[in-house]
Design a protein around this motif. Structure first.
Motif, PDB file in Angstrom:
ATOM      1  N   CYS A 270      -9.238  -0.579  -9.347  1.00  0.00           N
ATOM      2  CA  CYS A 270      -9.826  -2.437  -9.234  1.00  0.00           C
ATOM      3  C   CYS A 270      -7.404  -3.171  -8.706  1.00  0.00           C
ATOM      4  N   ARG A 271      -7.661  -4.195  -9.226  1.00  0.00           N
ATOM      5  CA  ARG A 271      -6.341  -5.077  -8.560  1.00  0.00           C
ATOM      6  C   ARG A 271      -5.604  -4.920 -10.316  1.00  0.00           C
ATOM      7  N   GLY A 272      -3.919  -4.973 -10.467  1.00  0.00           N
ATOM      8  CA  GLY A 272      -3.779  -4.853 -11.588  1.00  0.00           C
ATOM      9  C   GLY A 272      -4.277  -3.609 -12.269  1.00  0.00           C
ATOM     10  N   ASP A 273      -4.907  -2.727 -12.019  1.00  0.00           N
ATOM     11  CA  ASP A 273      -5.580  -1.672 -12.867  1.00  0.00           C
ATOM     12  C   ASP A 273      -4.091  -1.102 -13.363  1.00  0.00           C
ATOM     13  N   LEU A 274      -3.262  -1.307 -14.666  1.00  0.00           N
ATOM     14  CA  LEU A 274      -2.069  -0.537 -14.870  1.00  0.00           C
ATOM     15  C   LEU A 274      -1.689   0.699 -14.465  1.00  0.00           C
ATOM     16  N   GLU A 275      -3.274   1.249 -15.354  1.00  0.00           N
ATOM     17  CA  GLU A 275      -3.292   3.192 -15.308  1.00  0.00           C
ATOM     18  C   GLU A 275      -3.270   3.653 -13.448  1.00  0.00           C
ATOM     19  N   ASP A 276      -3.991   2.761 -12.639  1.00  0.00           N
ATOM     20  CA  ASP A 276      -3.816   3.550 -11.759  1.00  0.00           C
ATOM     21  C   ASP A 276      -2.385   3.063 -11.165  1.00  0.00           C
ATOM     22  N   ALA A 277      -1.744   1.969 -11.610  1.00  0.00           N
ATOM     23  CA  ALA A 277      -0.716   1.935 -10.339  1.00  0.00           C
ATOM     24  C   ALA A 277       1.095   2.658 -11.030  1.00  0.00           C
ATOM     25  N   THR A 278       0.259   3.418 -12.142  1.00  0.00           N
ATOM     26  CA  THR A 278       0.881   3.838 -13.242  1.00  0.00           C
ATOM     27  C   THR A 278       1.017   5.597 -12.498  1.00  0.00           C
ATOM     28  N   ALA A 279       0.322   5.637 -11.760  1.00  0.00           N
ATOM     29  CA  ALA A 279       0.055   7.499 -11.516  1.00  0.00           C
ATOM     30  C   ALA A 279       0.683   7.386 -10.524  1.00  0.00           C
ATOM     31  N   ILE A 280       1.161   8.632 -10.404  1.00  0.00           N
ATOM     32  CA  ILE A 280       1.628   9.281  -8.676  1.00  0.00           C
ATOM     33  C   ILE A 280       0.697   9.628  -7.579  1.00  0.00           C
TER      34      ILE A 280
ATOM     35  N   ALA B  66       0.468   6.464 -20.987  1.00  0.00           N
ATOM     36  CA  ALA B  66       2.097   6.975 -20.089  1.00  0.00           C
ATOM     37  C   ALA B  66       2.026   6.328 -18.975  1.00  0.00           C
ATOM     38  N   GLU B  67       3.258   6.282 -18.073  1.00  0.00           N
ATOM     39  CA  GLU B  67       3.593   6.541 -16.942  1.00  0.00           C
ATOM     40  C   GLU B  67       4.007   7.268 -16.029  1.00  0.00           C
ATOM     41  N   ALA B  68       3.577   7.706 -15.355  1.00  0.00           N
ATOM     42  CA  ALA B  68       3.643   9.277 -13.840  1.00  0.00           C
ATOM     43  C   ALA B  68       4.483   8.213 -12.907  1.00  0.00           C
ATOM     44  N   ARG B  69       4.541   7.465 -12.586  1.00  0.00           N
ATOM     45  CA  ARG B  69       4.563   6.961 -11.329  1.00  0.00           C
ATOM     46  C   ARG B  69       6.461   7.338 -11.448  1.00  0.00           C
TER      47      ARG B  69
ATOM     48  N   GLY C 118       6.879   5.314 -20.596  1.00  0.00           N
ATOM     49  CA  GLY C 118       6.842   4.708 -19.468  1.00  0.00           C
ATOM     50  C   GLY C 118       6.715   2.889 -19.888  1.00  0.00           C
ATOM     51  N   ILE C 119       6.115   2.285 -18.702  1.00  0.00           N
ATOM     52  CA  ILE C 119       6.867   0.902 -18.425  1.00  0.00           C
ATOM     53  C   ILE C 119       5.953   0.217 -19.843  1.00  0.00           C
ATOM     54  N   LYS C 120       5.410   0.110 -20.089  1.00  0.00           N
ATOM     55  CA  LYS C 120       3.866   0.149 -20.850  1.00  0.00           C
ATOM     56  C   LYS C 120       4.560  -0.273 -22.184  1.00  0.00           C
TER      57      LYS C 120
ATOM     58  N   ILE D 168       9.328   7.065  -8.181  1.00  0.00           N
ATOM     59  CA  ILE D 168      10.583   5.931  -6.890  1.00  0.00           C
ATOM     60  C   ILE D 168       9.034   5.839  -5.743  1.00  0.00           C
ATOM     61  N   GLU D 169       7.472   6.428  -5.796  1.00  0.00           N
ATOM     62  CA  GLU D 169       7.064   6.346  -4.820  1.00  0.00           C
ATOM     63  C   GLU D 169       5.977   4.628  -5.007  1.00  0.00           C
ATOM     64  N   ARG D 170       6.249   3.811  -3.608  1.00  0.00           N
ATOM     65  CA  ARG D 170       6.424   2.273  -3.867  1.00  0.00           C
ATOM     66  C   ARG D 170       4.568   1.890  -4.316  1.00  0.00           C
ATOM     67  N   VAL D 171       4.553   0.541  -5.035  1.00  0.00           N
ATOM     68  CA  VAL D 171       3.728  -0.071  -5.448  1.00  0.00           C
ATOM     69  C   VAL D 171       3.472  -0.346  -4.065  1.00  0.00           C
ATOM     70  N   ASP D 172       1.982  -0.016  -3.947  1.00  0.00           N
ATOM     71  CA  ASP D 172       1.258  -0.731  -3.132  1.00  0.00           C
ATOM     72  C   ASP D 172       1.127  -1.882  -3.800  1.00  0.00           C
ATOM     73  N   GLU D 173       0.513  -3.106  -2.498  1.00  0.00           N
ATOM     74  CA  GLU D 173       0.025  -4.280  -3.967  1.00  0.00           C
ATOM     75  C   GLU D 173      -1.150  -3.769  -4.038  1.00  0.00           C
ATOM     76  N   ILE D 174      -1.833  -3.269  -3.696  1.00  0.00           N
ATOM     77  CA  ILE D 174      -3.289  -3.209  -3.888  1.00  0.00           C
ATOM     78  C   ILE D 174      -3.453  -3.511  -5.951  1.00  0.00           C
ATOM     79  N   PHE D 175      -2.382  -2.469  -6.193  1.00  0.00           N
ATOM     80  CA  PHE D 175      -2.323  -2.627  -7.237  1.00  0.00           C
ATOM     81  C   PHE D 175      -1.603  -2.812  -8.204  1.00  0.00           C
ATOM     82  N   ARG D 176      -1.309  -3.949  -8.031  1.00  0.00           N
ATOM     83  CA  ARG D 176      -0.642  -4.943  -8.773  1.00  0.00           C
ATOM     84  C   ARG D 176      -1.113  -5.478  -9.877  1.00  0.00           C
ATOM     85  N   THR D 177      -0.433  -5.891 -10.957  1.00  0.00           N
ATOM     86  CA  THR D 177      -1.115  -7.148 -11.828  1.00  0.00           C
ATOM     87  C   THR D 177      -1.978  -8.393 -10.779  1.00  0.00           C
TER      88      THR D 177
END
Length: 521
Positions: free
Chosen positions: A26-36, A58-61, A210-212, A63-72
């Motif tokens: 889901c776009r903007g799902d922080l849990e998916d975004a912060t996973a490796i 917690a944030e696991a990610r 992590g970031i949250k 230096i991997e780039r955060v793809d646009e589909i994971f952003r808020t």
């Protein structure tokens, strides 16, 4: 060639390339975004780091780039205001008082001279740093991952090493300041080491998850700090000598003004290698102007407020023996306790609040330390971020304990050195974007997905050469207690920062033009 090296050269494609082929995302799902991402997981420790997301948010990610589909989603006005609050909170801490104290105490400047140099130096350094913040939403890459697009694959590692030095240096200063405040409040019965350890634990707990956690903490950390600082102003104002004149004259006075101005600029410049790290989860549609001014206001408002108080405290040392005794005993910590002393227990409570609040200044740096570590070597990427955060905390805590009795000289000598290298990198980045990439391809100047493909990144020859020339120019013009360059001796002033910036601006364009003509990237 080894498998590890192949992965560094060949572009790795994320297992999810679009919302259509992965309906669970889901776009903007922080849990998916912060996973490796699955394609980056190679060991059980990375899998366990991902499991922490479900357990503690917690944030696991790394230096991997955060793809646009994971952003808020698109940012609202309140989100930009939140950016201002976060960076206001980061810099509204009592360790920043030291920068203000340097004006009258180390540079011998009067109150007006100190405030003017402080104000314009802060604006200069903050403007450069806050522009670098705009690359976070635009790229989805951490600050020093983005450096690869201007510095190249290998020279970026030099920036990473220098950034680690910056982080450890600030960790030392922040931890020692906390320890000294605790020691001064207790009248010396509590060891400085205890305060240093408490500081390290606070920073680790907040930054490692992590970031949250970082953002939630920073959004409220400023509240007790503001209260304690206003009480400090109220109780100390009668003893601050706002009419104090500079003790210097002629060329020496001019040199002191220049040196202090660029020392104050070096403070915010120290955040340039880290500032975009917390912004990678915002969408590319995020306004660059909005990000710039949101962070800029936070920087300037907090730093000038605290540093002006520091200037006032420093100006009162000459006429207030109690302040002078506290400062000579335990530095800024002793000075704070001496200033609060008329309030008794309330004053001690305020000093403790300011001591604990210093953690807000270190949390973002400790958070970013892991990304620096992962960029040093390809194998380091495979070690989860939380491990690197823990190791960084241990290292600067140990250094702080060992160097706790030499805070002010360390700080006054350390700050300008930060500015030297960061301003060179910033100048190279600006020229790379506006003189080369946007002129060649205005609509898509960067292929941000190529962050881990060295064959698509610049060779880095032009940037590395410029970096060395800029540093050489800075050394010739630096003026520190341990070394005075031949050019600086003529002023006398520390001209390292502006000269490094000027030489970088002159040297990089022709070298980059030749590099592009020869290698095409």
């Amino acid at each position: 060639m080894s498998t590890t090296d192949d992965k560094a050269i060949e572009p790795r494609k994320t297992s999810v390339s679009s919302p259509e082929n992965s309906p669970s995302i889901c776009r903007g799902d922080l849990e998916d975004a912060t996973a490796i991402p699955d394609d980056f997981i190679t060991n059980k420790w990375q899998r366990k780091a991902n499991e922490l997301i479900g357990l503690a948010g917690a944030e696991a990610r790394g230096i991997e780039r955060v793809d646009e589909i994971f952003r808020t989603g698109r940012l609202a006005l309140k989100d930009y205001f939140s950016l201002t609050i976060v960076w206001f909170s980061v810099n509204l801490t009592s360790n920043i008082l030291t920068i203000g104290v340097l004006g009258p105490v180390t540079f011998g400047l009067g109150s007006l001279d100190s405030m003017l140099c402080c104000f314009f130096g802060t604006i200069l350094g903050s403007a450069a740093t806050c522009y670098m913040a705009t690359y976070g939403p635009m790229s989805g890459n951490r600050s020093l991952v983005g450096a690869r697009f201007s510095m190249g694959w290998w020279p970026t590692k030099l920036c990473v090493i220098l950034a680690v030095v910056v982080m450890l240096g600030y960790g030392l200063v922040d931890a020692v300041t906390t320890g000294l405040i605790f020691s001064a409040v207790s009248g010396g019965s509590l060891s400085t080491i205890v305060g240093i350890v408490i500081f390290g634990i606070m920073v680790w707990v907040i930054s490692s998850f992590g970031i949250k956690y970082v953002k939630h903490y920073e959004e409220y950390a400023y509240v007790p700090q503001v209260c304690a600082l206003f009480i400090l102003v109220g109780v100390a104002a009668p003893y601050m000598d706002v009419h104090a004149k500079s003790a210097l004259t002629g060329k020496t006075l001019i040199g002191a003004r220049i040196s202090y101005l660029f020392t104050c600029a070096s403070g915010p410049l120290g955040w340039a290698p880290f500032i975009a790290d917390s912004l990678v989860y915002h969408p590319p549609s995020t306004s660059r102007v909005g990000v710039f001014f949101s962070t800029f206001i936070g920087f300037v408002a907090s730093k000038t407020f605290v540093e002006f108080i520091g200037i006032g405290l420093g100006s009162g040392l000459a006429t207030n023996p109690t302040w002078a005794a506290g400062f000579n005993a335990t530095g800024v910590g002793g000075l704070l306790v001496a200033a609060y002393d008329p309030l008794g227990s309330l004053g001690h409570l305020c000093a403790v609040i300011l001591g604990l609040g210093i953690a807000a200044n270190m949390v973002p740096g400790n958070y970013s330390a892991a990304f620096c570590a992962q960029l040093i070597a390809t194998k380091a990427e495979k070690i989860p971020r939380i491990v690197w955060n823990t190791l960084a905390t241990i290292i600067y805590t140990v250094i702080a304990i060992a160097g706790r009795n030499k805070l002010l000289p360390i700080f006054s000598n350390f700050l300008p050195l930060i500015g030297y290298w960061t301003i060179i990198w910033i100048v190279i980045t600006l020229q790379e974007e506006w003189l080369f990439r946007r002129r060649r391809n205005p609509t898509k100047p960067y292929d941000w997905a190529a962050w881990d493909n060295r064959n698509l990144l610049p060779m880095g020859i032009a940037a590395f050469t410029t970096f060395l020339i800029g540093w050489a120019a800075a050394i010739l013009c630096m003026s520190q207690a341990y070394y005075i360059g031949p050019i600086a001796a003529l002023v006398p002033a520390d001209m390292g920062l502006p000269v490094a910036a000027a030489w970088s601006a002159i040297v990089y364009p022709p070298l980059r033009y030749m590099e592009l003509k020869k290698f095409g990237r």
